[in-house]
Design an enzyme around this catalytic site. Structure first.
Site, PDB file in Angstrom:
ATOM      1  N   SER A 195       8.539   1.833  11.366  1.00  0.00           N
ATOM      2  CA  SER A 195       7.752   0.795  10.699  1.00  0.00           C
ATOM      3  C   SER A 195       8.544  -0.043   9.698  1.00  0.00           C
ATOM      4  O   SER A 195       9.411   0.458   8.998  1.00  0.00           O
ATOM      5  CB  SER A 195       6.589   1.458   9.960  1.00  0.00           C
ATOM      6  N   HIS A 196       8.185  -1.307   9.643  1.00  0.00           N
ATOM      7  CA  HIS A 196       8.614  -2.232   8.581  1.00  0.00           C
ATOM      8  C   HIS A 196       7.778  -1.956   7.331  1.00  0.00           C
ATOM      9  O   HIS A 196       6.939  -1.054   7.325  1.00  0.00           O
ATOM     10  CB  HIS A 196       8.380  -3.663   9.055  1.00  0.00           C
ATOM     11  N   ARG A 197       7.945  -2.763   6.263  1.00  0.00           N
ATOM     12  CA  ARG A 197       7.054  -2.755   5.115  1.00  0.00           C
ATOM     13  C   ARG A 197       6.368  -4.119   5.025  1.00  0.00           C
ATOM     14  O   ARG A 197       6.833  -5.092   5.622  1.00  0.00           O
ATOM     15  CB  ARG A 197       7.824  -2.510   3.802  1.00  0.00           C
ATOM     16  N   SER A 198       5.303  -4.186   4.246  1.00  0.00           N
ATOM     17  CA  SER A 198       4.611  -5.479   4.137  1.00  0.00           C
ATOM     18  C   SER A 198       5.470  -6.501   3.391  1.00  0.00           C
ATOM     19  O   SER A 198       5.412  -7.689   3.665  1.00  0.00           O
ATOM     20  CB  SER A 198       3.254  -5.299   3.471  1.00  0.00           C
ATOM     21  N   GLU A 213      -3.638   5.318  12.432  1.00  0.00           N
ATOM     22  CA  GLU A 213      -2.746   5.669  11.313  1.00  0.00           C
ATOM     23  C   GLU A 213      -3.540   5.767  10.003  1.00  0.00           C
ATOM     24  O   GLU A 213      -4.416   4.935   9.747  1.00  0.00           O
ATOM     25  CB  GLU A 213      -1.678   4.578  11.208  1.00  0.00           C
ATOM     26  N   SER A 229       0.865  -1.185   0.000  1.00  0.00           N
ATOM     27  CA  SER A 229       0.000   0.000   0.000  1.00  0.00           C
ATOM     28  C   SER A 229       0.897   1.230   0.000  1.00  0.00           C
ATOM     29  O   SER A 229       0.926   2.011   0.938  1.00  0.00           O
ATOM     30  CB  SER A 229      -0.910  -0.010   1.231  1.00  0.00           C
ATOM     31  N   ASP A 266       1.193   8.255   7.526  1.00  0.00           N
ATOM     32  CA  ASP A 266       2.091   7.343   6.800  1.00  0.00           C
ATOM     33  C   ASP A 266       2.136   7.793   5.340  1.00  0.00           C
ATOM     34  O   ASP A 266       3.010   8.572   4.958  1.00  0.00           O
ATOM     35  CB  ASP A 266       1.576   5.906   6.956  1.00  0.00           C
ATOM     36  N   LYS A 291       6.468  -0.818  14.721  1.00  0.00           N
ATOM     37  CA  LYS A 291       5.611  -1.922  14.272  1.00  0.00           C
ATOM     38  C   LYS A 291       6.375  -2.780  13.286  1.00  0.00           C
ATOM     39  O   LYS A 291       7.046  -2.264  12.393  1.00  0.00           O
ATOM     40  CB  LYS A 291       4.291  -1.412  13.695  1.00  0.00           C
ATOM     41  N   HIS A 326      -3.141  -6.400   2.363  1.00  0.00           N
ATOM     42  CA  HIS A 326      -2.225  -7.395   2.935  1.00  0.00           C
ATOM     43  C   HIS A 326      -2.841  -8.780   3.122  1.00  0.00           C
ATOM     44  O   HIS A 326      -2.205  -9.673   3.671  1.00  0.00           O
ATOM     45  CB  HIS A 326      -1.672  -6.901   4.281  1.00  0.00           C
ATOM     46  N   GLU A 355       1.729  -9.729   6.830  1.00  0.00           N
ATOM     47  CA  GLU A 355       2.496  -9.274   7.997  1.00  0.00           C
ATOM     48  C   GLU A 355       2.345 -10.227   9.183  1.00  0.00           C
ATOM     49  O   GLU A 355       2.631  -9.859  10.323  1.00  0.00           O
ATOM     50  CB  GLU A 355       2.097  -7.841   8.360  1.00  0.00           C
ATOM     51  N   GLU A 402      -4.632  -2.903   9.114  1.00  0.00           N
ATOM     52  CA  GLU A 402      -3.902  -3.457  10.265  1.00  0.00           C
ATOM     53  C   GLU A 402      -4.623  -3.196  11.576  1.00  0.00           C
ATOM     54  O   GLU A 402      -5.002  -2.062  11.859  1.00  0.00           O
ATOM     55  CB  GLU A 402      -2.509  -2.815  10.351  1.00  0.00           C
ATOM     56  N   LYS A 449       9.432   5.200   7.775  1.00  0.00           N
ATOM     57  CA  LYS A 449       9.789   4.061   6.919  1.00  0.00           C
ATOM     58  C   LYS A 449      10.975   4.506   6.076  1.00  0.00           C
ATOM     59  O   LYS A 449      10.828   5.407   5.244  1.00  0.00           O
ATOM     60  CB  LYS A 449       8.634   3.725   5.981  1.00  0.00           C
ATOM     61  N   ASP A 493      -4.228   0.780  11.656  1.00  0.00           N
ATOM     62  CA  ASP A 493      -3.796   1.446  10.430  1.00  0.00           C
ATOM     63  C   ASP A 493      -4.858   1.153   9.378  1.00  0.00           C
ATOM     64  O   ASP A 493      -4.939   0.036   8.861  1.00  0.00           O
ATOM     65  CB  ASP A 493      -2.423   0.925   9.972  1.00  0.00           C
TER      66      ASP A 493
HETATM   67  P1  PGA Z   1       2.998  -1.280   3.237  1.00  0.00           P
HETATM   68  O1  PGA Z   1       2.138  -1.341   4.567  1.00  0.00           O
HETATM   69  O2  PGA Z   1       4.381  -1.667   3.573  1.00  0.00           O
HETATM   70  O3  PGA Z   1       2.298  -2.251   2.319  1.00  0.00           O
HETATM   71  O4  PGA Z   1       2.892   0.137   2.740  1.00  0.00           O
HETATM   72  C1  PGA Z   1       2.571  -0.825   5.784  1.00  0.00           C
HETATM   73  C2  PGA Z   1       1.776   0.378   6.206  1.00  0.00           C
HETATM   74  O5  PGA Z   1       0.890   0.864   5.458  1.00  0.00           O
HETATM   75  O6  PGA Z   1       2.010   0.914   7.276  1.00  0.00           O
HETATM   76 ZN    ZN Z   2       0.403   2.576   7.097  1.00  0.00          ZN
END
Ligand code: PGA
Ligand code: ZN
Length: 445
Positions: free
Chosen positions: A378-381, A300, A39, A326, A402, A159, A211, A168, A351, A246
Site C-alpha cells: 500500500s501507498h499512503r494518502s 480492510e 488515518s 492495516d 493499492k 481522505h 487518493e 476507500e 506500508k 477499506d
Molecule cells: P492513510 O490511508 O495513508 O491515510 O493511512 C491509507 C489506508 O488506510 O490504507
Molecule cells: Zn487502510
C-alpha cells in the site's frame, strides 16, 4: 560504499513537507521520498514533525532532516557499509542508533528515507532492477508476478470532504490477463464513473479526494457500491472487475462504548447522527450483507485497531476470502504474531513507513506469507512521486497493491512503474504472469 547521505525537506501530495534522502555511492546518487498517512494507526512507528506552528502549521520535518544530516549520515559513512550487501545491517544499525522501540528519537521518516535510498543504491551497485534487488533481500524463490492493482475510485473517511464514513472503495481488474489490460479496464471504468457522478450529482462533484478517487455527496456504502456496479457495467467489464473496501474504521470507533459512528464526518455539520451509530454486531451484519450483494473479495480494517474481540468474532463466524489488517498490524511482526495467535485476520497491509525500514517491512511480509496470509502492498494518502512500492510488490510477489485511483501523478507513478516492469518481464527470459484471480496467493501458480 556509502560516500555521502543527506536529506532535505520537500513536499508531499497534500502540500505538506516530507523528507527526501540522497545517498551517494561510486555508482551515482540515489533518492527516496517518504510518504505520510492521514488515518494513521496508533501503533505505527513515529513520524517526526517539527511542531513549530510558525512554519507549515507545525508539519515541517527539519528535525528529521537534521537527524539524517548530523547523526545518521555521518555514522553510516563512518561504518563503511556496502549498499549492495548490507541493507539489513544498515537498517539494524539505524535502529540501534535510534534506540527506541518505535523510532521516536530519530524519526521513522528519517530512517525510512535512508533505507529506501540505500536499497536503490544497492540495486545499482549489483546492476539489477530494484524489484530484483528486493526479491533477493526477501530470499524469495517465488515466481515473477505482476500484482493486481486495487484502484481507490471513491474516497471517503479522512481522505475527502463528503459524508461517507468508509474511507476507500476500490476496483480490482482481477479478470485481466496483464496489468496493461487491467489498467485500461480501470481507467475506462473510472471515466465512466466520472460521467455517472456528473449526471447524478452535477459536474461540481467530479473533484477528487486525497487518493484521486471521486467524493460525491453520498453517505452509505451501498450507494457507493451501486455507483461502482453501474460504472463497471457501463465500461463493459462486469465479472472482470471486483471490489475492495477499506473501512479504516479506527477513525470512527468510540472506545468508550465500543461502537462505530458511521456519521462521524457529519457531526461537524451539526447533523444528528444517533441513527448512524452501530454496535460491532451491527457492523458485522452490514459487512455480511455487502459481501453477499456485491463481488467483494477484500475487506480492510472493518474493525478498529484495538477492537480485537470484533476481529476475532468476525473471523470465527464468517469465513471471508481476505480480511486485511492495516491499523491492526501496522506492518509489525509483533502485531502479526498477536493477530495470528488470536486468529483475527488473514492478510497484512504492507506500508513501509508504518515500520520505518525496508528490511523490517520485508520480514513482516515474509512472516505473513509463512502463515498462509495475503500481503497487500500500500501507498499512503500523503504520497510522493517515488515509485518504490511498485518494485516492492513485484519483488516480494505480493499479488496485489493499492496506490489510489488511475489519476493524480503521485498515484499513477506506481502504476506506470508496474507497466514498465511488466514490459521488461515480457522481454526477458523470465517466466512471469499477472496475478489475476490468484492475487491473494500468487505463489500457488
Ligand atoms: P492513510 O490511508 O495513508 O491515510 O493511512 C491509507 C489506508 O488506510 O490504507
Ligand atoms: Zn487502510
Amino acid at each position: 560504499m556509502l560516500l555521502d547521505v543527506k536529506a532535505s525537506q520537500r513536499l508531499d501530495s497534500r502540500g505538506n513537507p516530507t523528507i527526501q534522502v540522497e545517498v551517494r555511492t561510486a555508482h551515482g546518487t540515489f533518492r527516496a521520498l517518504v510518504p505520510s498517512g492521514a488515518s494513521t494507526g496508533a501503533h505505527e512507528a513515529v513520524e517526526l514533525r517539527d511542531h513549530d506552528k510558525r512554519k507549515y502549521g507545525g508539519k515541517g520535518v527539519l528535525t528529521a532532516v537534521n537527524n539524517v544530516n548530523e547523526i545518521i549520515g555521518p555514522a553510516l559513512v563512518k561504518e563503511g557499509y556496502s549498499s549492495r550487501r548490507d541493507l539489513k545491517q544498515i537498517d539494524g544499525f539505524m535502529r540501534e542508533l535510534d534506540g527506541t522501540p518505535n523510532k521516536a528519537k530519530l524519526g521513522a521518516n528519517a530512517i525510512l528515507g535512508v533505507s529506501m535510498a540505500c536499497a536503490r543504491a544497492g540495486a545499482a551497485a549489483a546492476n539489477i532492477p530494484l524489484y530484483e534487488f528486493l526479491r533477493r533481500e526477501g530470499g524469495e524463490e517465488a515466481p515473477y508476478m505482476v500484482p493486481v492493482p486495487f484502484f481507490n475510485v471513491l474516497n471517503g473517511g479522512r481522505h475527502s470532504g463528503n459524508g461517507m464514513a468508509f474511507q476507500e472503495l476500490m476496483i480490482a481488474p482481477t479478470g485481466a490477463k496483464t496489468i496493461e489490460e487491467g489498467i485500461q479496464m480501470a481507467s475506462e471504468t473510472y471515466c465512466a464513473l466520472k460521467q455517472i457522478i456528473s449526471d447524478k450529482f452535477g459536474a461540481i462533484y467530479t473533484g477528487v479526494g486525497d487518493e484521486g478517487g471521486f467524493a460525491p455527496p453520498i453517505t452509505q456504502p451501498e450507494e457507493a457500491l451501486d455507483l461502482l456496479t453501474e460504472a463497471v457495467a457501463k465500461a463493459g467489464y462486469t465479472d472482470k472487475i471486483k471490489f475492495g473496501i477499506d473501512a479504516a474504521s479506527s477513525e470512527f470507533f468510540n472506545p468508550e462504548n465500543g461502537t462505530y459512528d458511521l456519521g462521524f464526518k457529519r457531526i461537524k455539520e451539526g447533523e444528528s447522527h444517533s441513527d448512524d451509530v452501530r454496535t460491532p454486531a451491527e457492523m458485522m451484519e452490514l459487512y455480511k450483507s455487502l459481501i453477499e450483494k456485491y463481488p467483494i473479495p477484500l475487506l480492510e480494517d472493518p474493525f478498529a485497531e484495538d477492537d480485537w474481540e470484533s476481529w476475532v468474532k468476525f473471523c470465527k463466524d464468517f469465513y471471508f476470502e481476505e480480511l486485511v489488517g492495516d491499523d491492526l498490524l501496522v506492518t509489525n511482526v509483533e502485531r502479526v504474531r498477536m493477530a495470528e495467535s488470536r486468529v483475527a485476520c488473514n492478510a497484512m497491509l504492507l506500508k513501509i513507513n508504518q515500520i520505518g525500514t525496508v528490511t523490517e517491512a520485508i520480514d513482516a511480509a515474509k512472516l505473513a506469507k509463512s502463515l498462509g496470509w495475503g500481503v497487500f502492498v500500500s501507498h499512503r494518502s500523503g504520497e510522493t512521486t517515488d515509485d518504490f512500492i511498485a518494485d516492492l510488490s513485484v519483488g516480494l510477489c505480493t499479488g496485489h497493491i493499492k496506490s489510489g485511483a488511475p489519476c493524480r501523478g503521485e498515484r499513477v507513478a506506481k502504476y506506470n512503474r508496474l507497466l514498465d516492469i511488466e514490459a521488461e518481464l515480457k522481454e526477458s527470459w523470465k517466466p512471469w504472469s499477472y496475478a489475476g484471480e490468484k492475487f491473494r496467493k500468487p505463489e500457488a501458480f
